[in-house]
Design a protein around this motif. Structure first.
Motif, mmCIF file in Angstrom:
data_model
loop_
_atom_site.group_PDB
_atom_site.id
_atom_site.type_symbol
_atom_site.label_atom_id
_atom_site.label_comp_id
_atom_site.label_asym_id
_atom_site.label_seq_id
_atom_site.Cartn_x
_atom_site.Cartn_y
_atom_site.Cartn_z
ATOM 1 N N VAL A 75 -7.555 5.177 -7.883
ATOM 2 C CA VAL A 75 -6.065 5.415 -8.375
ATOM 3 C C VAL A 75 -4.828 5.237 -7.476
ATOM 4 O O VAL A 75 -5.217 6.558 -6.646
ATOM 5 C CB VAL A 75 -6.177 5.984 -10.364
ATOM 6 C CG1 VAL A 75 -6.405 6.134 -10.627
ATOM 7 C CG2 VAL A 75 -5.728 7.925 -9.749
ATOM 8 N N VAL A 76 -4.119 5.257 -7.351
ATOM 9 C CA VAL A 76 -2.874 4.693 -6.894
ATOM 10 C C VAL A 76 -1.342 5.040 -7.440
ATOM 11 O O VAL A 76 -1.128 4.576 -8.414
ATOM 12 C CB VAL A 76 -2.794 3.851 -5.991
ATOM 13 C CG1 VAL A 76 -2.700 2.889 -6.614
ATOM 14 C CG2 VAL A 76 -1.402 4.222 -4.485
ATOM 15 N N THR A 77 -0.069 5.393 -7.224
ATOM 16 C CA THR A 77 0.880 5.985 -7.877
ATOM 17 C C THR A 77 1.225 6.003 -6.493
ATOM 18 O O THR A 77 1.453 6.778 -6.067
ATOM 19 C CB THR A 77 1.492 6.191 -9.049
ATOM 20 O OG1 THR A 77 1.893 6.036 -9.607
ATOM 21 C CG2 THR A 77 1.571 8.476 -8.481
ATOM 22 N N VAL A 100 -0.890 9.457 -3.516
ATOM 23 C CA VAL A 100 0.161 9.172 -3.783
ATOM 24 C C VAL A 100 1.480 9.000 -2.996
ATOM 25 O O VAL A 100 0.903 9.428 -1.737
ATOM 26 C CB VAL A 100 -0.052 10.219 -4.682
ATOM 27 C CG1 VAL A 100 1.657 11.071 -4.863
ATOM 28 C CG2 VAL A 100 -0.771 10.961 -5.721
ATOM 29 N N ILE A 101 2.501 8.297 -3.805
ATOM 30 C CA ILE A 101 2.825 7.975 -2.009
ATOM 31 C C ILE A 101 4.156 8.787 -2.286
ATOM 32 O O ILE A 101 4.347 8.379 -4.030
ATOM 33 C CB ILE A 101 4.103 6.857 -2.851
ATOM 34 C CG1 ILE A 101 2.666 4.968 -2.657
ATOM 35 C CG2 ILE A 101 4.907 5.810 -1.510
ATOM 36 C CD1 ILE A 101 1.529 5.369 -2.016
ATOM 37 N N LYS A 134 4.373 0.700 -0.352
ATOM 38 C CA LYS A 134 3.445 1.221 -0.041
ATOM 39 C C LYS A 134 2.315 1.459 -0.874
ATOM 40 O O LYS A 134 1.280 1.656 -0.374
ATOM 41 C CB LYS A 134 4.317 2.418 0.262
ATOM 42 C CG LYS A 134 3.280 3.556 1.643
ATOM 43 C CD LYS A 134 3.445 2.770 2.627
ATOM 44 C CE LYS A 134 2.456 4.216 3.089
ATOM 45 N NZ LYS A 134 2.671 3.846 4.739
ATOM 46 N N ALA A 135 2.522 1.236 -2.775
ATOM 47 C CA ALA A 135 1.722 1.030 -2.911
ATOM 48 C C ALA A 135 0.523 0.322 -3.267
ATOM 49 O O ALA A 135 -0.884 -0.551 -2.826
ATOM 50 C CB ALA A 135 2.257 1.428 -4.566
ATOM 51 N N ALA A 136 1.861 -1.126 -2.557
ATOM 52 C CA ALA A 136 0.844 -2.815 -2.635
ATOM 53 C C ALA A 136 -0.361 -2.058 -1.824
ATOM 54 O O ALA A 136 -1.366 -2.826 -1.552
ATOM 55 C CB ALA A 136 1.989 -3.371 -2.599
ATOM 56 N N GLU A 137 0.353 -1.833 -1.114
ATOM 57 C CA GLU A 137 -0.786 -1.541 0.745
ATOM 58 C C GLU A 137 -1.764 -0.724 0.026
ATOM 59 O O GLU A 137 -2.630 -1.302 0.421
ATOM 60 C CB GLU A 137 0.602 -0.900 1.471
ATOM 61 C CG GLU A 137 -0.612 -1.210 3.436
ATOM 62 C CD GLU A 137 0.981 -0.491 4.008
ATOM 63 O OE1 GLU A 137 2.194 0.199 4.094
ATOM 64 O OE2 GLU A 137 -0.506 0.705 4.658
ATOM 65 N N VAL A 138 -1.653 0.116 0.306
ATOM 66 C CA VAL A 138 -2.830 1.422 -0.747
ATOM 67 C C VAL A 138 -4.140 0.723 -1.361
ATOM 68 O O VAL A 138 -5.103 0.830 -1.161
ATOM 69 C CB VAL A 138 -2.467 2.626 -0.703
ATOM 70 C CG1 VAL A 138 -3.395 3.452 -1.625
ATOM 71 C CG2 VAL A 138 -0.652 3.690 0.552
ATOM 72 N N GLY A 143 -8.354 -0.599 -3.260
ATOM 73 C CA GLY A 143 -8.518 -1.267 -4.755
ATOM 74 C C GLY A 143 -8.429 -0.656 -6.183
ATOM 75 O O GLY A 143 -9.236 -0.398 -6.740
ATOM 76 N N ALA A 144 -7.945 0.263 -5.499
ATOM 77 C CA ALA A 144 -7.537 1.573 -6.056
ATOM 78 C C ALA A 144 -6.176 0.972 -7.703
ATOM 79 O O ALA A 144 -5.828 -0.061 -7.617
ATOM 80 C CB ALA A 144 -6.383 3.119 -5.708
ATOM 81 N N ASN A 145 -6.474 1.270 -8.843
ATOM 82 C CA ASN A 145 -5.849 0.948 -9.689
ATOM 83 C C ASN A 145 -4.325 1.165 -9.992
ATOM 84 O O ASN A 145 -4.223 2.453 -9.678
ATOM 85 C CB ASN A 145 -6.458 1.374 -11.343
ATOM 86 C CG ASN A 145 -6.199 0.623 -12.064
ATOM 87 O OD1 ASN A 145 -4.770 1.436 -13.100
ATOM 88 N ND2 ASN A 145 -5.996 -0.333 -12.593
#
Lengths: 316, 316
Positions: A75-77, A100-101, A134-138, A143-145
């Motif tokens: 996951v990413v946020t 985490v950004i 940055k979140a979109a890049e990660v 492939g993180a949600n």
């Protein structure tokens, strides 16, 4: 594609999903504070939630809503602190990666907590655009949600469980007040409260220096460009689109408070409740103190959202 | 005439007597602190007790143990703060007068609380002899009943209800640790714990600069002349005679901690538990951290005694 709002059923599902992981936080009362306001105050202590903030609820619901295949990619946020920490902790309960950004200028104590929880930190400058890029890049690389801090139905549903619990713990509440930043908590709690009892009056507390929600509700159109200026570091976010929609539908009344009023309210809460609460949390009590006549004689639920304070840098 | 010790039955009676007035305080757990020590820590949050300290229990039991005739003449005590405040609040629950002797140098926040609770303050210099003389003077003038802060069976019985509750809230505790000042809490809790389960190990935490109890237990004779030097303002009192007797009978092991260790422990408790606790309360966690090997793998109850802190004058 607009973000959907959760239903009361989805909030009930969220409550069941997070039950093995989240804390049923206590509700505190205090005779001196009741006397000060002339109302019955019921403080819902989300500063005692896992990770020290209500944010764990939404993050945990999002993490456990993923399929095994989705979860495996992590996951990413992007988050100024409490949501990032919450997502890191929630990911750890499922044994998956959390990215985490974190924007420059975030509270040191919060960043340390996120690292301790095992997340991978990615720094960026402190603008909404930079965070989202940055979140979109990660997201693309891993492939993180993406688990958005507030404009996400899973997150709103998780935050709405605060009021589901509160209504089980205290009968007959007339009004509920939550702080307003991005609006994940306010929208989730409003859907819950009115799903259970449409006559509960819903309020939001917003710093005067970050009053985009008050302005948006007044004009009927969401303010999208605004530079917040407040010590309430948890409330510097602009209101999200689905969150604004939910707050309008549920006629949430926003009360703005100055930083001085919030700091004074924070001192009173520390001294009377013996709880470490963030200045962002204290906005709700500041709002009730400011509008004493409006709350007089009512049974009011106040959501104390978090306790992640840098104790070497107190605002008084 | 020596002061008698309360029995377990008297402690149970005290619990029933104070039940309409006192708060059943929560027990908190924290995964990060457990991991730090390698033990299961159960924090009994008496900082959330009425008046912000466990002292309300003993004072309330004493006040409600009086006959109507005795009660009409009021109560008097000498106290560095929390007991004075507790007695004022307890007296208010019965509508009777409370006279409180306060030594010079007491914490401002505590004196303000005592006055707010409606007590009549009488100032004196900060020696045990001066306090006792002043109390005797007030007692003679008013006929008020002396409620000693710790060398009083009614007070010890009230304080012992902390552990009665704790044992109902957590099963299978191996050890319990309380701070030690005059010893009212330690003696009452030891009598309760061993009355219920003789195999529970009892510990006391004492500031190194006020280690009269550790010295007294080591030599077998109570130290009666000693000038404490510690930031732990709640623990500057010398151990009382009946309290020392109870602690010997119950083989309470006293662990001494430096002020630096207590301040460090206080910070950790604020940051992790999100609770405002006094430095005196933090001695128990400091002691467990210092003796990690001794507590490893055990289920430990830690009594957090109070939260009456001057938030403008934090010790770090």
């Amino acid at each position: 594609m607009s973000t959907p709002l959760p239903s009361l059923d989805q909030i009930r599902d969220a409550a069941a999903r997070i039950a093995p992981h989240a804390i049923v936080t206590p509700v505190m009362r205090n005779a001196a504070l009741d006397a000060m306001v002339g109302a019955q105050l019921h403080f819902k202590c989300e500063n005692l939630q896992r990770g020290g903030a209500f944010k764990f609820r939404g993050a945990c619901n999002a993490v456990w809503s993923l399929s095994d295949e989705e979860a495996a990619r992590g996951v990413v946020t992007h988050s100024s602190g409490n949501h990032g920490n919450a997502l890191a902790m929630a990911a750890a309960t499922r044994g998956i990666a959390a990215h985490v950004i974190v924007p420059d200028g975030a509270v040191r104590a919060k960043l340390e907590a996120i690292e301790r929880a095992g997340a991978i930190l990615h720094r960026c400058i402190a603008t909404t655009a930079a965070r989202e890029a940055k979140a979109a890049e990660v997201q693309q690389a891993t492939g993180a949600n993406l688990v958005h801090p507030y404009a996400d139905a899973r997150v709103m549903a998780g935050q709405g469980t605060v009021v589901l619990e509160l209504l089980q713990q205290c009968e007959g509440l007339d009004a509920i007040i939550t702080p307003v930043g991005g609006g994940g908590l306010s929208s989730g709690c409003s859907i819950t409260a009115h799903g259970v009892n449409p006559s509960i009056a819903m309020y939001g507390a917003e710093p005067a220096g970050a009053d985009d929600t008050a302005r948006s509700l007044a004009s009927g159109a969401r303010v999208e460009a605004f530079t917040p200026d407040t010590v309430c570091d948890g409330l510097r976010t602009l209101i999200g689109a689905p969150n604004f929609q939910a707050m309008r539908e549920h006629r949430v009344e926003v009360i703005t408070v100055t930083d001085q009023e919030s700091i004074q309210a924070m001192r009173l809460l520390w001294q009377s409740l013996k709880l470490v609460v963030e200045v962002s949390s204290a906005t709700v009590f500041a709002a009730v103190l400011k509008r004493r006549e409006q709350f007089a004689g009512r049974r009011v639920g106040l959501v104390l959202t978090g306790g992640n304070v840098d104790i070497d840098d107190l605002p008084w």
